[in-house]
Design a protein around this motif. Structure first.
Motif, PDB file in Angstrom:
ATOM      1  N   ASP A  80       0.865  -1.207  -0.021  1.00  0.00           N
ATOM      2  CA  ASP A  80       0.129   0.004  -0.124  1.00  0.00           C
ATOM      3  C   ASP A  80       0.835   1.320   0.041  1.00  0.00           C
ATOM      4  OD1 ASP A  80       0.184   1.489   2.832  1.00  0.00           O
ATOM      5  OD2 ASP A  80       0.016  -0.853   3.201  1.00  0.00           O
ATOM      6  N   LEU A  81       0.190   2.374  -0.074  1.00  0.00           N
ATOM      7  CA  LEU A  81       1.192   3.633  -0.415  1.00  0.00           C
ATOM      8  C   LEU A  81       1.517   4.229   0.829  1.00  0.00           C
ATOM      9  CD1 LEU A  81      -0.969   5.330  -3.143  1.00  0.00           C
ATOM     10  CD2 LEU A  81       1.372   4.489  -3.504  1.00  0.00           C
ATOM     11  N   TRP A  82       0.756   3.692   2.024  1.00  0.00           N
ATOM     12  CA  TRP A  82       1.155   4.324   3.211  1.00  0.00           C
ATOM     13  C   TRP A  82       2.472   3.985   3.868  1.00  0.00           C
ATOM     14  CZ3 TRP A  82      -1.054   8.637   4.932  1.00  0.00           C
ATOM     15  CH2 TRP A  82      -2.528   8.677   4.272  1.00  0.00           C
ATOM     16  N   MET A  83       2.729   2.407   3.376  1.00  0.00           N
ATOM     17  CA  MET A  83       3.958   1.732   3.862  1.00  0.00           C
ATOM     18  C   MET A  83       4.146   1.874   5.578  1.00  0.00           C
ATOM     19  SD  MET A  83       6.345   3.212   0.873  1.00  0.00           S
ATOM     20  CE  MET A  83       5.752   3.132  -0.871  1.00  0.00           C
ATOM     21  N   GLY A  84       3.050   1.962   6.187  1.00  0.00           N
ATOM     22  CA  GLY A  84       3.137   1.801   7.623  1.00  0.00           C
ATOM     23  C   GLY A  84       3.445   3.198   7.991  1.00  0.00           C
ATOM     24  N   LYS A  85       3.452   4.210   7.341  1.00  0.00           N
ATOM     25  CA  LYS A  85       3.775   5.471   7.841  1.00  0.00           C
ATOM     26  C   LYS A  85       2.515   6.457   7.838  1.00  0.00           C
ATOM     27  CE  LYS A  85       7.968   4.667   8.086  1.00  0.00           C
ATOM     28  NZ  LYS A  85       9.050   4.508   9.321  1.00  0.00           N
ATOM     29  N   GLU A  86       2.580   7.460   8.804  1.00  0.00           N
ATOM     30  CA  GLU A  86       1.459   8.424   8.842  1.00  0.00           C
ATOM     31  C   GLU A  86       1.320   9.521   7.768  1.00  0.00           C
ATOM     32  OE1 GLU A  86       4.425   9.754  11.944  1.00  0.00           O
ATOM     33  OE2 GLU A  86       4.099   8.023  11.148  1.00  0.00           O
ATOM     34  N   SER A  87       2.277   9.498   6.924  1.00  0.00           N
ATOM     35  CA  SER A  87       1.988  10.615   5.880  1.00  0.00           C
ATOM     36  C   SER A  87       2.697   9.934   4.409  1.00  0.00           C
ATOM     37  CB  SER A  87       2.636  11.867   6.071  1.00  0.00           C
ATOM     38  OG  SER A  87       4.210  11.742   6.019  1.00  0.00           O
ATOM     39  N   TYR A  88       2.374  10.278   3.454  1.00  0.00           N
ATOM     40  CA  TYR A  88       2.848   9.838   2.004  1.00  0.00           C
ATOM     41  C   TYR A  88       4.308  10.358   1.986  1.00  0.00           C
ATOM     42  CZ  TYR A  88      -1.896   8.707   0.622  1.00  0.00           C
ATOM     43  OH  TYR A  88      -3.176   8.176   0.518  1.00  0.00           O
ATOM     44  N   GLU A  89       4.577  11.478   2.379  1.00  0.00           N
ATOM     45  CA  GLU A  89       6.229  11.938   2.460  1.00  0.00           C
ATOM     46  C   GLU A  89       6.877  11.104   3.266  1.00  0.00           C
ATOM     47  OE1 GLU A  89       3.265  14.981   1.004  1.00  0.00           O
ATOM     48  OE2 GLU A  89       3.481  13.933   2.904  1.00  0.00           O
ATOM     49  N   LYS A  90       6.310  10.617   4.431  1.00  0.00           N
ATOM     50  CA  LYS A  90       7.279   9.697   5.269  1.00  0.00           C
ATOM     51  C   LYS A  90       7.506   8.605   4.416  1.00  0.00           C
ATOM     52  CE  LYS A  90       6.572  12.076   9.601  1.00  0.00           C
ATOM     53  NZ  LYS A  90       6.033  11.900  11.097  1.00  0.00           N
ATOM     54  N   ALA A  91       6.467   7.848   3.743  1.00  0.00           N
ATOM     55  CA  ALA A  91       6.464   6.867   2.904  1.00  0.00           C
ATOM     56  C   ALA A  91       7.552   6.884   2.007  1.00  0.00           C
ATOM     57  CB  ALA A  91       5.202   6.387   2.530  1.00  0.00           C
ATOM     58  N   HIS A  92       7.595   8.109   1.329  1.00  0.00           N
ATOM     59  CA  HIS A  92       8.569   8.407   0.319  1.00  0.00           C
ATOM     60  C   HIS A  92       9.931   8.280   0.745  1.00  0.00           C
ATOM     61  CE1 HIS A  92       9.485  11.722  -3.140  1.00  0.00           C
ATOM     62  NE2 HIS A  92      10.398  10.673  -3.118  1.00  0.00           N
ATOM     63  N   ARG A  93      10.164   8.865   1.902  1.00  0.00           N
ATOM     64  CA  ARG A  93      11.401   8.774   2.580  1.00  0.00           C
ATOM     65  C   ARG A  93      11.800   7.293   2.809  1.00  0.00           C
ATOM     66  NH1 ARG A  93      11.530  10.451   8.353  1.00  0.00           N
ATOM     67  NH2 ARG A  93      11.019   8.171   8.735  1.00  0.00           N
ATOM     68  N   LEU A  94      10.878   6.396   3.226  1.00  0.00           N
ATOM     69  CA  LEU A  94      11.223   5.054   3.556  1.00  0.00           C
ATOM     70  C   LEU A  94      11.636   4.395   2.303  1.00  0.00           C
ATOM     71  CD1 LEU A  94      11.071   2.782   5.386  1.00  0.00           C
ATOM     72  CD2 LEU A  94       8.606   2.332   4.566  1.00  0.00           C
ATOM     73  N   LEU A  95      10.961   4.657   1.194  1.00  0.00           N
ATOM     74  CA  LEU A  95      11.364   3.886  -0.197  1.00  0.00           C
ATOM     75  C   LEU A  95      12.923   4.207  -0.393  1.00  0.00           C
ATOM     76  CD1 LEU A  95       8.449   5.084  -2.474  1.00  0.00           C
ATOM     77  CD2 LEU A  95       9.080   2.662  -2.204  1.00  0.00           C
ATOM     78  N   LEU A  96      13.458   5.305  -0.228  1.00  0.00           N
ATOM     79  CA  LEU A  96      14.803   5.775  -0.453  1.00  0.00           C
ATOM     80  C   LEU A  96      15.754   5.087   0.433  1.00  0.00           C
ATOM     81  CD1 LEU A  96      16.865   6.987  -2.310  1.00  0.00           C
ATOM     82  CD2 LEU A  96      16.697   9.067  -1.095  1.00  0.00           C
ATOM     83  N   GLU A  97      15.391   5.006   1.741  1.00  0.00           N
ATOM     84  CA  GLU A  97      16.157   4.655   2.806  1.00  0.00           C
ATOM     85  C   GLU A  97      16.385   2.996   2.623  1.00  0.00           C
ATOM     86  OE1 GLU A  97      15.184   7.309   6.375  1.00  0.00           O
ATOM     87  OE2 GLU A  97      14.022   5.496   6.292  1.00  0.00           O
ATOM     88  N   GLU A  98      15.043   2.368   2.344  1.00  0.00           N
ATOM     89  CA  GLU A  98      15.420   0.936   2.138  1.00  0.00           C
ATOM     90  C   GLU A  98      16.015   0.510   0.752  1.00  0.00           C
ATOM     91  OE1 GLU A  98      14.243  -1.360   3.965  1.00  0.00           O
ATOM     92  OE2 GLU A  98      14.018   0.306   5.548  1.00  0.00           O
ATOM     93  N   ALA A  99      15.920   1.545  -0.183  1.00  0.00           N
ATOM     94  CA  ALA A  99      16.607   0.918  -1.391  1.00  0.00           C
ATOM     95  C   ALA A  99      18.107   1.426  -1.271  1.00  0.00           C
ATOM     96  CB  ALA A  99      16.420   2.109  -2.839  1.00  0.00           C
TER      97      ALA A  99
END
Length: 341
Positions: A42-61
């Motif tokens: 899902d787009l939330w990725m366990g975070k409370e905002s889409y911007e924090k989910a965005h950050r998670l995408l890069l951190e995990e990559a």
């Protein structure tokens, strides 16, 4: 070394030794799902905002690239990366987490090749041993900033594109002859091109002239024929922009074959996915290159490719002030490393 007016040749052929590619639910249903390392449901990725989910995408990559490269983050000298959000905060906050010396880049959707060109330049001239570079985007975060929140349900014209949710990261280091990794051989840095288009729902049409300009500059500077490459792939022009760029290149006398000219935004999704003109976003060319295209290079499907990432350098403020859309494209040539003789 400088070649021509706006190109670099990387005589030492820096290697891309590892990559990390993350994506969202729409990408998980796309044509290239098997080329991702990690896909979220899902787009939330366990975070409370889409911007924090965005950050998670890069951190995990980044973490995946480090793990696959078998090195620690403390060994990396520099991180070159960026995104589309105001002040590139998702990338900067990820850099805060990773604690790697950081160059924040903004080239809109051209950021992936801007970062790879700069990383290759630094490694080529012994400015670093290990460099990470990447770009990312998140559909809901970007839509909220540049167009309408997805919850609004606004209708889009056929020229519009779907912002990819994903991050692509590469580990670049000095060449070791005989190691079978992709290498960067040259880069062409684009100029800002503005043909007066102002429609934010037709980014592909706005960016097409910049893509054509950089591609022509590359072949002029390098004194090469298009047949040198098995594939010339643009970042995210979509159907409208890709067709326009092809027409511009052929009118300019470049002998380009349709089958060797593709677009990352057209490669990502299936025909039945509702993405209008195709995929886009800073994560578009980053995920397609560092996942699918490098896998194809390793399999021998392609021997040499030229990746031309395109970016629209507008902001919500410039659009509100009725400015046209300035665009840019950067190109990097990639091939497999030479085997030991």
């Amino acid at each position: 070394m400088l070649r021509g007016h706006q190109s670099w040749v990387f005589a030492n052929r820096p290697m891309i030794t590892a990559t990390g590619v993350t994506g969202g639910p729409f990408e998980a249903n796309g044509k290239l799902a098997n080329d991702f390392d990690l896909l979220y449901e899902d787009l939330w990725m366990g975070k409370e905002s889409y911007e924090k989910a965005h950050r998670l995408l890069l951190e995990e990559a980044i973490k995946i690239a480090l793990q696959k490269g078998n090195i620690q983050k403390e060994q990396v000298q520099f991180l070159f990366a960026g995104d589309l959000i105001n002040q590139i905060t998702p990338t900067s906050f990820a850099a805060r987490t990773m604690q790697i010396p950081y160059f924040g880049l903004f080239g809109a959707c051209s950021t992936s090749m801007e970062g790879l060109a700069l990383s290759s330049f630094v490694v080529n001239y012994q400015g670093a041993k290990y460099v990470l570079t990447g770009a990312s985007s998140h559909n809901a975060a970007v839509e909220k900033q540049f167009r309408y929140p997805t919850e609004y349900g606004g209708q889009k014209p056929p020229t519009a594109q779907w912002t990819i949710t994903g991050a692509g990261v590469a580990l670049v280091q000095p060449n070791e002859l005989g190691k079978q990794h992709p290498v960067t051989t040259s880069a062409t840095i684009g100029k800002v091109i503005d043909m007066g288009l102002s429609d934010p729902f037709n980014m592909g049409g706005a960016m097409a002239p910049a893509a054509a300009d950089t591609i022509m500059a590359h072949f002029r500077d390098m004194q090469l024929d298009p047949s040198h490459y098995d594939l010339i792939v643009t970042g995210d022009l979509g159907r409208v922009g890709h067709d326009t760029a092809f027409e511009l290149l052929n009118k300019s006398g470049l002998n380009l074959q349709r089958k060797q000219f593709q677009d990352c935004g057209l490669l990502m999704y299936k025909d039945d996915q509702p993405v209008q003109s195709g995929g886009s976003g800073a994560g578009c060319s980053a995920t397609v290159l560092y996942g699918h295209l490098l896998n194809q290079l390793k399999k021998g499907t392609y021997k040499r490719i030229l990746v031309v990432a395109t970016g629209a350098l507008l902001s919500p403020l410039s659009f509100q002030q009725n400015e046209s859309i300035p665009c840019i494209a950067h190109a990097v040539s990639i091939e497999m490393n030479e085997e030991k003789g």
